[in-house]
Write an enzyme that holds these catalytic residues in place. Structure first.
Site, mmCIF file in Angstrom:
data_model
loop_
_atom_site.group_PDB
_atom_site.id
_atom_site.type_symbol
_atom_site.label_atom_id
_atom_site.label_comp_id
_atom_site.label_asym_id
_atom_site.label_seq_id
_atom_site.Cartn_x
_atom_site.Cartn_y
_atom_site.Cartn_z
ATOM 1 N N THR A 196 -20.457 33.023 -4.471
ATOM 2 C CA THR A 196 -19.161 33.701 -4.348
ATOM 3 C C THR A 196 -19.213 34.974 -5.190
ATOM 4 O OG1 THR A 196 -17.856 31.736 -3.893
ATOM 5 C CG2 THR A 196 -16.733 33.479 -5.102
ATOM 6 N N ARG A 234 -11.049 23.719 5.489
ATOM 7 C CA ARG A 234 -11.001 23.686 4.009
ATOM 8 C C ARG A 234 -10.867 25.107 3.428
ATOM 9 N NH1 ARG A 234 -14.176 25.896 -0.469
ATOM 10 N NH2 ARG A 234 -13.906 24.490 -2.206
ATOM 11 N N VAL A 235 -9.949 25.255 2.492
ATOM 12 C CA VAL A 235 -9.780 26.520 1.776
ATOM 13 C C VAL A 235 -9.985 26.239 0.289
ATOM 14 C CG1 VAL A 235 -8.159 28.346 1.163
ATOM 15 C CG2 VAL A 235 -8.174 27.433 3.496
ATOM 16 N N GLY A 236 -10.803 27.062 -0.352
ATOM 17 C CA GLY A 236 -11.077 26.871 -1.778
ATOM 18 C C GLY A 236 -10.144 27.682 -2.653
ATOM 19 N N ASP A 237 -10.609 27.927 -3.858
ATOM 20 C CA ASP A 237 -9.765 28.624 -4.842
ATOM 21 C C ASP A 237 -9.767 30.128 -4.684
ATOM 22 O OD1 ASP A 237 -12.558 28.366 -5.586
ATOM 23 O OD2 ASP A 237 -12.029 29.395 -7.440
ATOM 24 N N THR A 261 -15.520 31.285 -10.055
ATOM 25 C CA THR A 261 -16.516 30.814 -9.092
ATOM 26 C C THR A 261 -16.915 29.400 -9.471
ATOM 27 O OG1 THR A 261 -18.797 31.038 -8.313
ATOM 28 C CG2 THR A 261 -18.296 32.044 -10.447
ATOM 29 N N GLY A 262 -16.946 28.512 -8.512
ATOM 30 C CA GLY A 262 -17.305 27.135 -8.827
ATOM 31 C C GLY A 262 -16.715 26.194 -7.783
HETATM 32 N N1 ASP Z 1 -15.146 28.697 -5.503
HETATM 33 C C1 ASP Z 1 -15.697 28.773 -4.174
HETATM 34 C C2 ASP Z 1 -15.002 27.745 -3.309
HETATM 35 O O1 ASP Z 1 -14.761 26.650 -3.767
HETATM 36 C C3 ASP Z 1 -17.155 28.557 -4.126
HETATM 37 C C4 ASP Z 1 -17.980 29.378 -5.104
HETATM 38 O O2 ASP Z 1 -17.476 29.806 -6.117
HETATM 39 O O3 ASP Z 1 -19.169 29.596 -4.845
HETATM 40 O O4 ASP Z 1 -14.754 28.024 -2.161
#
Ligand code: ASP
Length: 341
Positions: A208, A236-239, A258-259
């Site tokens: 990310t 699915r939607v992340g942060d 990121t995570g």
């Molecule tokens: N935070 C991102 C997500 O969960 C993934 C990432 O940081 O690589 O969609």
């Protein structure tokens, strides 16, 4: 608790604190407008010997190019908002990061992209989730902020909004494909098939991208863009597109995370770091350290964040082994790093 990055103690001969940040030196004379920029290309788990010299060189060159793009805006007196968009766009266009070209595949073998951007002093923000044909999701997030009455648009609606914006470049979904991400999808699906429980697990994210900038006017902006997590399903939607989770900026602090996104959402990571700075008057380094290296792991998550405050302090903690990152401090010193040292 894992330790995070310890920066080289080059500036003013001071030892860097183990929090992964340095306080900016106080300038003696009249206040000179100072700018700062920090970017990331994702937290993850990359063994040192798994990253070839060639890949490392290419990733570092991309991070340098993104720094240059953002810094060109800042050094000519431009806005932090433009700087973070410019930096993120360079990384979106690189196939080496999980954003734009090179985004991870979802379970259906396609790409759904998320992004958000926020300007601190105005609290304006824009975000998109699950877009499939927009070459630069961060540009569309910015357009949502500036040309719609909304903060976040998702899926087909976001695509329909993009149709109304001639400046938004469109590409077929396959344009985002790369062989490396296809192999990651195949591996994730083989692993999921071999198991009875197919829940998420750490380490399924990489690359990310994000940026936080302080401009000459003392304004802060933050931006984050991602393809999400490999083999994601059900929309699915992340942060990354969630304001307060993956991205936050106010008039004293900005963060891009990121995570493992589910944990960043549940812990409002980006906002929490800046809230600690605002309400408890924590140092930026202390706030970022506590949230990333104590609160997120205690909840079962992992990852990292970049953070910057109005004095130009920068923090880059992570608990995942690696975080591609680069920075330019107010004194002009710059660096690129991937591993913990
Ligand atoms: N935070 C991102 C997500 O969960 C993934 C990432 O940081 O690589 O969609």
């Amino acid at each position: 608790m894992r330790t995070c990055l310890v920066l080289p103690a080059l500036v003013f001969g001071l030892a860097a604190p183990a929090t992964g940040a340095q306080q900016a030196p106080k300038s003696p004379g009249p206040a000179i407008p100072r700018t700062a920029l920090v970017i990331h290309g994702g937290a993850g788990y990359v063994a040192r010997d798994a990253l070839s010299a060639e890949d490392e060189k290419a990733a570092r060159a991309d991070l340098d190019a993104a720094l240059d793009a953002g810094n060109a805006v800042l050094s000519s007196g431009g806005a932090a908002l433009d700087a973070v968009q410019a930096a993120v766009h360079v990384l979106e266009d690189s196939p080496r990061f999980n954003a734009g070209k090179g985004a991870v595949f979802n379970a259906e073998g396609g790409h759904e992209l998320d992004a958000s951007i926020m300007e601190g002093h105005t609290r304006r923000a824009g975000a998109v989730a699950g877009v499939t044909t927009v070459r630069s999701p961060i540009a569309l997030a910015r357009a949502v902020m500036e040309h719609s009455p909304h903060v976040m648009l998702a899926g087909a609606g976001a695509e329909a909004f993009a149709d109304t914006r001639p400046e938004i470049e469109r590409v077929p979904n396959q344009w985002f494909d790369t062989d490396k991400r296809r192999r990651q999808l195949d591996a994730a699906q083989r692993k999921a098939q071999a198991r009875t429980d197919v829940g998420d697990e750490p380490g399924r994210y990489f690359g990310t991208v994000g940026a936080v900038a302080l401009d000459r006017h003392g304004h802060i902006a933050a931006a984050t863009s991602t393809g999400g997590m490999t083999n994601k399903k059900w929309g699915r939607v992340g942060d990354a597109p969630i304001i307060g989770a993956g991205t936050w900026a106010d008039d004293r602090c900005g963060v891009s995370g990121t995570g493992w996104g589910e944990f960043y959402i549940r812990n409002a990571v980006a906002h929490d770091i800046c809230a600690r700075v605002a309400y408890r008057e924590d140092s930026l380094a202390g706030a970022a350290q506590e949230v990333v290296n104590t609160i997120v792991p205690a909840a079962g998550g992992d990852g990292g964040a970049i953070a910057l405050d109005r004095d130009g302090n920068i923090a880059m903690p992570f608990n995942s082994g690696t975080m591609f990152r680069a920075w330019i401090r107010p004194d002009g010193s710059r660096g690129v790093a991937i591993f913990e040292d």
